[in-house]
Design a protein around this motif. Structure first.
Motif, PDB file in Angstrom:
ATOM      1  N   TRP A 175     -11.075  11.358 -12.247  1.00 48.01           N
ATOM      2  CA  TRP A 175     -11.048  10.966 -10.442  1.00 48.01           C
ATOM      3  C   TRP A 175     -12.197  10.311 -10.204  1.00 48.01           C
ATOM      4  CZ3 TRP A 175      -6.525  12.297  -8.259  1.00 48.01           C
ATOM      5  CH2 TRP A 175      -5.690  13.347  -8.975  1.00 48.01           C
ATOM      6  N   THR A 176     -13.030   9.534 -10.606  1.00 50.14           N
ATOM      7  CA  THR A 176     -14.381   9.028 -10.263  1.00 50.14           C
ATOM      8  C   THR A 176     -13.741   7.918  -9.595  1.00 50.14           C
ATOM      9  OG1 THR A 176     -14.338   7.728 -12.401  1.00 50.14           O
ATOM     10  CG2 THR A 176     -15.834   9.935 -12.159  1.00 50.14           C
ATOM     11  N   PHE A 177     -12.976   7.033  -9.879  1.00 52.39           N
ATOM     12  CA  PHE A 177     -12.624   5.909  -8.828  1.00 52.39           C
ATOM     13  C   PHE A 177     -11.744   6.384  -7.660  1.00 52.39           C
ATOM     14  CE2 PHE A 177      -9.471   2.846  -7.248  1.00 52.39           C
ATOM     15  CZ  PHE A 177     -10.212   2.034  -6.951  1.00 52.39           C
ATOM     16  N   ASP A 178     -11.116   7.086  -7.693  1.00 48.22           N
ATOM     17  CA  ASP A 178     -10.148   7.719  -6.567  1.00 48.22           C
ATOM     18  C   ASP A 178     -11.132   8.462  -5.581  1.00 48.22           C
ATOM     19  OD1 ASP A 178      -8.699   7.765  -9.185  1.00 48.22           O
ATOM     20  OD2 ASP A 178      -7.026   7.650  -7.941  1.00 48.22           O
ATOM     21  N   ASP A 179     -12.104   9.399  -6.122  1.00 48.74           N
ATOM     22  CA  ASP A 179     -12.787  10.048  -5.242  1.00 48.74           C
ATOM     23  C   ASP A 179     -13.974   9.244  -4.541  1.00 48.74           C
ATOM     24  OD1 ASP A 179     -11.741  12.581  -6.044  1.00 48.74           O
ATOM     25  OD2 ASP A 179     -13.073  13.135  -7.528  1.00 48.74           O
ATOM     26  N   GLU A 180     -14.414   8.303  -5.083  1.00 48.11           N
ATOM     27  CA  GLU A 180     -15.436   7.503  -4.710  1.00 48.11           C
ATOM     28  C   GLU A 180     -15.053   6.574  -3.812  1.00 48.11           C
ATOM     29  OE1 GLU A 180     -19.591   5.443  -6.365  1.00 48.11           O
ATOM     30  OE2 GLU A 180     -18.677   7.047  -7.245  1.00 48.11           O
ATOM     31  N   VAL A 181     -13.707   5.870  -4.098  1.00 44.03           N
ATOM     32  CA  VAL A 181     -13.164   4.845  -2.940  1.00 44.03           C
ATOM     33  C   VAL A 181     -13.165   5.419  -1.866  1.00 44.03           C
ATOM     34  CG1 VAL A 181     -10.825   4.957  -3.568  1.00 44.03           C
ATOM     35  CG2 VAL A 181     -11.868   2.599  -3.094  1.00 44.03           C
ATOM     36  N   SER A 182     -12.476   6.582  -1.878  1.00 41.00           N
ATOM     37  CA  SER A 182     -12.196   7.318  -0.573  1.00 41.00           C
ATOM     38  C   SER A 182     -13.644   7.876   0.212  1.00 41.00           C
ATOM     39  CB  SER A 182     -11.513   8.888  -0.765  1.00 41.00           C
ATOM     40  OG  SER A 182     -12.194   9.650  -1.328  1.00 41.00           O
ATOM     41  N   LYS A 183     -14.660   7.993  -0.501  1.00 39.98           N
ATOM     42  CA  LYS A 183     -15.886   8.358   0.120  1.00 39.98           C
ATOM     43  C   LYS A 183     -16.496   7.026   0.772  1.00 39.98           C
ATOM     44  CE  LYS A 183     -16.432  12.706  -2.378  1.00 39.98           C
ATOM     45  NZ  LYS A 183     -17.102  13.216  -3.653  1.00 39.98           N
ATOM     46  N   VAL A 184     -16.633   6.127  -0.218  1.00 38.87           N
ATOM     47  CA  VAL A 184     -17.535   4.833   0.204  1.00 38.87           C
ATOM     48  C   VAL A 184     -16.766   4.077   1.144  1.00 38.87           C
ATOM     49  CG1 VAL A 184     -18.092   2.721  -0.733  1.00 38.87           C
ATOM     50  CG2 VAL A 184     -18.478   4.664  -2.205  1.00 38.87           C
ATOM     51  N   TYR A 185     -15.548   3.811   1.168  1.00 40.89           N
ATOM     52  CA  TYR A 185     -14.936   3.128   2.212  1.00 40.89           C
ATOM     53  C   TYR A 185     -14.049   3.976   3.338  1.00 40.89           C
ATOM     54  CZ  TYR A 185     -16.057  -0.927  -0.647  1.00 40.89           C
ATOM     55  OH  TYR A 185     -16.716  -1.952  -1.424  1.00 40.89           O
ATOM     56  N   GLY A 186     -13.892   5.212   2.911  1.00 43.59           N
ATOM     57  CA  GLY A 186     -12.843   6.000   3.924  1.00 43.59           C
ATOM     58  C   GLY A 186     -11.648   5.893   3.522  1.00 43.59           C
ATOM     59  N   CYS A 187     -11.042   5.019   2.586  1.00 43.87           N
ATOM     60  CA  CYS A 187      -9.585   4.687   2.361  1.00 43.87           C
ATOM     61  C   CYS A 187      -8.947   6.200   2.267  1.00 43.87           C
ATOM     62  CB  CYS A 187      -9.362   3.960   1.128  1.00 43.87           C
ATOM     63  SG  CYS A 187     -10.356   2.282   1.116  1.00 43.87           S
ATOM     64  N   GLU A 188      -7.444   5.977   2.633  1.00 39.28           N
ATOM     65  CA  GLU A 188      -6.197   6.484   2.269  1.00 39.28           C
ATOM     66  C   GLU A 188      -5.915   6.440   1.165  1.00 39.28           C
ATOM     67  OE1 GLU A 188      -1.583   7.311   3.547  1.00 39.28           O
ATOM     68  OE2 GLU A 188      -3.113   6.290   4.726  1.00 39.28           O
ATOM     69  N   VAL A 189      -6.074   7.433  -0.002  1.00 33.17           N
ATOM     70  CA  VAL A 189      -5.871   6.881  -1.470  1.00 33.17           C
ATOM     71  C   VAL A 189      -4.444   7.607  -2.037  1.00 33.17           C
ATOM     72  CG1 VAL A 189      -6.559   7.219  -3.742  1.00 33.17           C
ATOM     73  CG2 VAL A 189      -8.284   6.784  -1.924  1.00 33.17           C
ATOM     74  N   HIS A 190      -3.766   7.071  -2.661  1.00 31.91           N
ATOM     75  CA  HIS A 190      -2.540   7.534  -3.349  1.00 31.91           C
ATOM     76  C   HIS A 190      -2.776   7.533  -4.843  1.00 31.91           C
ATOM     77  CE1 HIS A 190      -0.097   8.675   0.216  1.00 31.91           C
ATOM     78  NE2 HIS A 190      -0.988   7.806   0.920  1.00 31.91           N
ATOM     79  N   SER A 191      -2.657   8.603  -5.634  1.00 36.27           N
ATOM     80  CA  SER A 191      -3.075   8.631  -6.774  1.00 36.27           C
ATOM     81  C   SER A 191      -1.572   8.928  -7.481  1.00 36.27           C
ATOM     82  CB  SER A 191      -4.043   9.478  -7.319  1.00 36.27           C
ATOM     83  OG  SER A 191      -5.330   9.295  -6.603  1.00 36.27           O
ATOM     84  N   PHE A 192      -1.461   8.485  -8.776  1.00 32.66           N
ATOM     85  CA  PHE A 192      -0.192   8.608  -9.422  1.00 32.66           C
ATOM     86  C   PHE A 192      -0.543   8.524 -11.062  1.00 32.66           C
ATOM     87  CE2 PHE A 192       0.642   5.779  -5.834  1.00 32.66           C
ATOM     88  CZ  PHE A 192       1.533   6.238  -4.929  1.00 32.66           C
ATOM     89  N   ASP A 193       0.027   9.690 -11.492  1.00 29.19           N
ATOM     90  CA  ASP A 193       0.234  10.078 -12.953  1.00 29.19           C
ATOM     91  C   ASP A 193       1.246  10.913 -13.392  1.00 29.19           C
ATOM     92  OD1 ASP A 193      -0.350  10.277 -15.742  1.00 29.19           O
ATOM     93  OD2 ASP A 193      -2.252   9.286 -15.601  1.00 29.19           O
TER      94      ASP A 193
END
Length: 345
Positions: A175-193
């Motif tokens: 989850w390192t990308f998903d977690d960090e992109v939400s913290k660094v940029y404040g993005c709404e993130v949708h993760s799929f798997d």
């Protein structure tokens, strides 16, 4: 070294002390005939003070003033700062004088892909996935340096917007990308798997996980997995017409069919940064196989997408010899595209 003979390639890897050596060489004008320079840098520690970073920056500036330009860099994962897995104390820079500008690789010519033999097409494919087509000045690693992180172009023309939206396909319990992109940029993130045994849930106030896979067909099942195409997912989430700032996917070989489907449906025009891991090669046994990969790459190019970074994935058994040249290449390459049609002015 002060002779007029050109030194085509110089490599420096001396396990610390390279900044002092380079300073000494620059002061004595010993690099003036060096064409390409590869340096493995060491010496940065988690507790290094500003003077250490200043020393590195001064040498890099002096090399720039000498005419060297970086065409590729590699982070050494043997020197990761723990517990901060985004940073490393070692890195390699590949530099060249008077960096030449090459024309586009002719894979984008339809006649090329239709008529050239498989040997030539394989060379073009591997060259393309290791190329860069547009310059991103500020490259940021989001997530682990080793494996699981992805690059983001942070230039003002392309960086995620204040109300950014990110789709992340292929979590694989990292989850390192998903977690960090939400913290660094404040993005709404949708993760799929669909492969990791988790049900739909809110991971955080910014991250929503979907037990869902991506393919090129209408909604259906792949074994036990629920699958949808990109247009269906966008409509399901209420994002039709919205800009997706970053779409990242590692979907184990289905990426080429998915690209074609995204182009046919038209959703690709609203994606600003597009990150794929491409699977296959470096050798191909069937001409139709290599052509089926080159066509969606050509279609992306025709829709304004340009590669700003490429990174061979050398984890595990990905690396193998390319029969045409004997070079060691990876069967998996991470490629990062910017949609030049969505460049901010």
């Amino acid at each position: 070294m002060k002779s007029k003979s050109i030194i085509d390639y110089m490599a420096i890897d001396i396990e610390e002390g390279e900044t002092s050596l380079l300073s000494w060489m620059l002061e004595r004008d010993l690099l003036r005939n060096v064409h390409q320079l590869l340096v493995n840098y060491h010496g940065l520690l988690p507790d290094s003070d500003a003077s250490v970073y200043t020393e590195h920056l001064q040498v890099l500036r002096a090399l720039f003033e000498e005419g060297f330009r970086i065409f590729h860099f590699i982070r050494d994962v043997q020197c990761l700062f723990k517990p901060n897995m985004r940073q490393t104390g070692c890195y390699s820079l590949n530099m060249i004088r008077n960096l030449p500008k090459s024309p586009p690789i002719d894979v984008y010519d339809v006649e090329t892909t239709l008529n050239k033999p498989i040997r030539d097409l394989s060379i073009l494919y591997n060259r393309l996935l290791l190329s860069t087509q547009v310059h991103c000045k500020q490259l940021v690693r989001i997530g682990d340096v080793n494996d699981g992180g992805w690059e983001v172009c942070d230039d003002p023309e392309y960086r995620p917007s204040p109300s950014c939206l990110v789709y992340s396909f292929g979590v694989d319990n990292d989850w390192t990308f998903d977690d960090e992109v939400s913290k660094v940029y404040g993005c709404e993130v949708h993760s799929f798997d669909p492969s990791i045994g988790l049900q739909d849930h809110k991971r955080s106030d910014k991250i929503t996980f979907h037990n869902l896979g991506l393919w090129d067909r209408p909604k259906g099942k792949l074994g036990k997995w629920n699958m949808m195409n990109m247009a269906e997912i966008i409509e399901m989430l209420g994002h039709k017409g919205k800009i997706i700032d970053i779409l990242k996917m590692d979907i184990e070989g289905m990426e080429f069919d998915v690209i074609s489907n995204m182009i046919t449906s038209g959703v690709v025009k609203n994606i600003r940064q597009l990150d794929f891991e491409f699977h296959g090669g470096p050798d191909f046994k069937e001409t139709d196989d290599i052509r089926s990969k080159l066509k969606p790459l050509r279609d992306l190019h025709e829709h304004g997408f340009r590669i700003f970074w490429s990174h061979p994935n050398v984890i595990g058994k990905n690396v193998r010899p390319f029969s045409v040249t004997g070079r060691q290449l990876s069967r998996c390459n991470e490629n990062y595209f910017l949609n030049t049609n969505l460049k901010r002015t």
